[in-house]
Design an enzyme around this catalytic site. Structure first.
Site, PDB file in Angstrom:
ATOM      1  N   ASP A 143      55.359 -51.392  26.234  1.00 22.87           N
ATOM      2  CA  ASP A 143      55.427 -50.132  26.951  1.00 22.87           C
ATOM      3  C   ASP A 143      54.218 -50.021  27.893  1.00 22.87           C
ATOM      4  O   ASP A 143      53.277 -50.817  27.810  1.00 22.87           O
ATOM      5  CB  ASP A 143      55.418 -49.002  25.916  1.00 22.87           C
ATOM      6  CG  ASP A 143      55.376 -47.626  26.525  1.00 22.87           C
ATOM      7  OD1 ASP A 143      56.158 -47.370  27.453  1.00 22.87           O
ATOM      8  OD2 ASP A 143      54.560 -46.810  26.063  1.00 22.87           O
ATOM      9  N   ASP A 203      52.828 -46.361  29.422  1.00 23.62           N
ATOM     10  CA  ASP A 203      52.080 -45.129  29.140  1.00 23.62           C
ATOM     11  C   ASP A 203      51.756 -45.006  27.659  1.00 23.62           C
ATOM     12  O   ASP A 203      52.632 -45.105  26.797  1.00 23.62           O
ATOM     13  CB  ASP A 203      52.890 -43.909  29.578  1.00 23.62           C
ATOM     14  CG  ASP A 203      52.995 -43.802  31.088  1.00 23.62           C
ATOM     15  OD1 ASP A 203      51.968 -43.952  31.759  1.00 23.62           O
ATOM     16  OD2 ASP A 203      54.117 -43.567  31.592  1.00 23.62           O
ATOM     17  N   ASP A 243      60.412 -45.831  22.126  1.00 23.35           N
ATOM     18  CA  ASP A 243      60.184 -47.222  21.723  1.00 23.35           C
ATOM     19  C   ASP A 243      60.866 -47.563  20.401  1.00 23.35           C
ATOM     20  O   ASP A 243      60.893 -48.727  20.009  1.00 23.35           O
ATOM     21  CB  ASP A 243      58.680 -47.507  21.605  1.00 23.35           C
ATOM     22  CG  ASP A 243      57.968 -47.445  22.937  1.00 23.35           C
ATOM     23  OD1 ASP A 243      58.444 -48.100  23.882  1.00 23.35           O
ATOM     24  OD2 ASP A 243      56.946 -46.746  23.047  1.00 23.35           O
ATOM     25  N   LYS A 274      65.719 -48.512  25.453  1.00 25.16           N
ATOM     26  CA  LYS A 274      64.925 -49.710  25.722  1.00 25.16           C
ATOM     27  C   LYS A 274      65.414 -50.925  24.937  1.00 25.16           C
ATOM     28  O   LYS A 274      65.320 -52.060  25.413  1.00 25.16           O
ATOM     29  CB  LYS A 274      63.456 -49.462  25.375  1.00 25.16           C
ATOM     30  CG  LYS A 274      62.703 -48.553  26.320  1.00 25.16           C
ATOM     31  CD  LYS A 274      61.230 -48.522  25.932  1.00 25.16           C
ATOM     32  CE  LYS A 274      60.418 -47.584  26.782  1.00 25.16           C
ATOM     33  NZ  LYS A 274      58.981 -47.612  26.411  1.00 25.16           N
ATOM     34  N   ASP A 307      54.374 -46.685  21.801  1.00 25.59           N
ATOM     35  CA  ASP A 307      53.703 -45.496  21.282  1.00 25.59           C
ATOM     36  C   ASP A 307      54.591 -44.262  21.150  1.00 25.59           C
ATOM     37  O   ASP A 307      54.127 -43.227  20.695  1.00 25.59           O
ATOM     38  CB  ASP A 307      52.538 -45.122  22.207  1.00 25.59           C
ATOM     39  CG  ASP A 307      53.015 -44.425  23.473  1.00 25.59           C
ATOM     40  OD1 ASP A 307      53.851 -45.021  24.201  1.00 25.59           O
ATOM     41  OD2 ASP A 307      52.593 -43.291  23.716  1.00 25.59           O
TER      42      ASP A 307
END
Length: 226
Positions: free
Chosen positions: A8, A10, A179, A152, A175
């Site tokens: 990821d 951010d 995810d 994702k 995070d």
């Protein structure tokens, strides 16, 4: 041999002030296996990151809505852009605002979903999205309106097939709740210490360090177990 990596942006490659930690550039360049950047950001952001870092452009953008592997030179789109647009229009018609200003750089290049600032009311957004067969995911940085079957993890499966790599051979770092589906598809997953509860519950492990420090710690773990 290190495994292929999905990561990821951010909250994972960044510092607490949301800026990219420059230490991750060399770490990504040195990873001796395919790297897939998997993010909720619109398509140009991960493309630009790969380009400036100097790694092959392998990206899953917009929470799985747009997947691109540079060697194949083709974008795979999933999702319901018309549905996302309809949700945005209805939300504005109800008297709310997307929260990004008139130029709206957050959605300007977004092709398959809609992002709404987290300062805006969530409950009406969820209700309007449901009326249009869409769902809302809170990434901790924005509310993302997307098709329920796009995530994702599905994007990684698309990228992995193009790379001719088993998704289960990947390791992943992230995070946020967006995810979680990614973590379910890979062989081993690690959430950084600043991750939300959903990501932590889905991950195989959690780092002691947060943000980019946690990402670098996760890479050390993956190397040690390779």
């Amino acid at each position: 041999m290190v495994p292929p990596l999905a990561v990821d942006i951010d909250g994972t490659l960044t510092r607490p002030d949301d800026s990219i930690d420059p230490r991750v550039f060399d770490a990504l360049r040195a990873w001796d296996a395919p790297v897939v950047i998997a993010t909720g950001k619109s398509f140009p952001y991960p493309i630009g990151l790969c380009d400036f870092v100097g790694i092959p452009i392998n990206v899953v953008a917009e929470n799985g809505g747009a997947t691109y592997v540079g060697s194949a030179d083709a974008v795979v789109y999933d999702g319901d852009p018309e549905g996302a647009e309809a949700v945005g229009a209805a939300y504005i018609a109800a008297g709310y605002d997307l929260g990004w200003g008139s130029v709206d750089p957050t959605n300007r290049w977004r092709e398959t979903e809609l992002a709404v600032a987290r300062e805006q009311p969530l409950d009406p957004l969820v209700d309007i999205a449901a009326d249009h067969g869409m769902v809302v995911v809170d990434t901790g940085y924005a509310y993302h309106v997307k098709a329920p079957d796009v995530d994702k993890g599905r994007g990684l499966e698309t990228a992995a097939a193009t790379l001719d790599v088993d998704p289960g051979s990947f390791v992943a770092v992230g995070d946020s709740e967006n995810d979680a589906e990614l973590f379910e598809r890979v062989g081993h997953s690690v959430a950084v210490a600043n991750a939300d509860e959903t990501a932590m519950a889905a991950a195989d492990g959690v780092t002691e360090a947060a943000f980019a420090d946690g990402f670098l710690e996760a890479l050390d773990r993956f190397r040690a177990s390779a």
